[in-house]
Design a protein around this motif. Structure first.
Motif, PDB file in Angstrom:
ATOM      1  N   MET A   1       0.858  -1.180   0.000  1.00 40.52           N
ATOM      2  CA  MET A   1       0.000   0.000   0.000  1.00 40.52           C
ATOM      3  C   MET A   1       0.898   1.236   0.000  1.00 40.52           C
ATOM      4  O   MET A   1       1.980   1.217   0.558  1.00 40.52           O
ATOM      5  CB  MET A   1      -0.867   0.050   1.261  1.00 40.52           C
ATOM      6  N   GLN A   2       0.367   2.294  -0.595  1.00 36.99           N
ATOM      7  CA  GLN A   2       1.130   3.539  -0.599  1.00 36.99           C
ATOM      8  C   GLN A   2       0.256   4.687  -0.118  1.00 36.99           C
ATOM      9  O   GLN A   2      -0.926   4.771  -0.450  1.00 36.99           O
ATOM     10  CB  GLN A   2       1.670   3.861  -1.986  1.00 36.99           C
ATOM     11  N   ILE A   3       0.879   5.547   0.679  1.00 34.37           N
ATOM     12  CA  ILE A   3       0.266   6.794   1.155  1.00 34.37           C
ATOM     13  C   ILE A   3       1.168   7.913   0.681  1.00 34.37           C
ATOM     14  O   ILE A   3       2.392   7.824   0.813  1.00 34.37           O
ATOM     15  CB  ILE A   3       0.168   6.807   2.698  1.00 34.37           C
ATOM     16  N   HIS A   4       0.572   8.971   0.130  1.00 36.76           N
ATOM     17  CA  HIS A   4       1.352  10.132  -0.295  1.00 36.76           C
ATOM     18  C   HIS A   4       0.677  11.378   0.268  1.00 36.76           C
ATOM     19  O   HIS A   4      -0.371  11.790  -0.214  1.00 36.76           O
ATOM     20  CB  HIS A   4       1.422  10.202  -1.819  1.00 36.76           C
ATOM     21  N   LEU A   5       1.268  11.927   1.304  1.00 36.82           N
ATOM     22  CA  LEU A   5       0.746  13.143   1.940  1.00 36.82           C
ATOM     23  C   LEU A   5       1.596  14.330   1.518  1.00 36.82           C
ATOM     24  O   LEU A   5       2.830  14.228   1.459  1.00 36.82           O
ATOM     25  CB  LEU A   5       0.772  13.008   3.458  1.00 36.82           C
TER      26      LEU A   5
END
Length: 147
Positions: free
Chosen positions: A1-5
């Motif tokens: 999974m990837q999160i990009h904030l």
């Protein structure tokens, strides 16, 4: 999974990037689980950051190795790669990217993680998103709100 904030801030990208030190690391620590800093070498390749996650019931070690770092005329970044991870994590890759944005900057937290079980990754997503979203107000406090 990837999160990009992404968090836009007022200070220029190199000032922001150079501020990623032990003091900022401590300020960005979430209220829960508590982090006990065991080692902080810095953000150069080969540096190690080690913490103990203290949940109140049990403690877990988390050790990351800084594997990459680059500075260009428009962006600067380093990567911390998980070496020893708390369960249920099996993979951790966090790219700390700061890009030029006019006279200010945008801080990107690009996190890729895996437990090895897609359904569990999905269940953890809201928790991970919440934990790292807590950094946004601190980034703005330290580096100023973008205009």
């Amino acid at each position: 999974m990837q999160i990009h904030l992404k968090t836009a801030v007022a200070q220029d990208y190199m000032t922001v990037f150079n501020a990623f030190d032990e003091q900022l690391f401590r300020r960005l620590s979430p209220p829960y689980p508590r982090l006990k800093l065991l080692r902080f070498d810095g953000s150069m390749p080969g540096d190690v950051v080690g913490v103990e996650l203290q949940t109140g019931l049990k403690s877990f070690r988390w050790t990351s190795l800084i594997t990459e770092r680059e500075v260009t005329e428009t962006e600067a970044w380093f990567v911390d790669q998980g070496q020893q991870l708390p369960p249920p994590l099996r993979y951790w890759h966090h790219r700390h990217l700061v890009t030029r944005n006019g006279s200010g900057a945008v801080i990107h937290d690009i996190i890729t993680y895996s437990t090895g079980i897609k359904a569990l990754d999905l269940l953890l997503y809201p928790l991970m998103l919440g934990q790292f979203s807590m950094r946004k107000p601190m980034y703005r406090k330290v580096f100023g709100k973008a205009h």
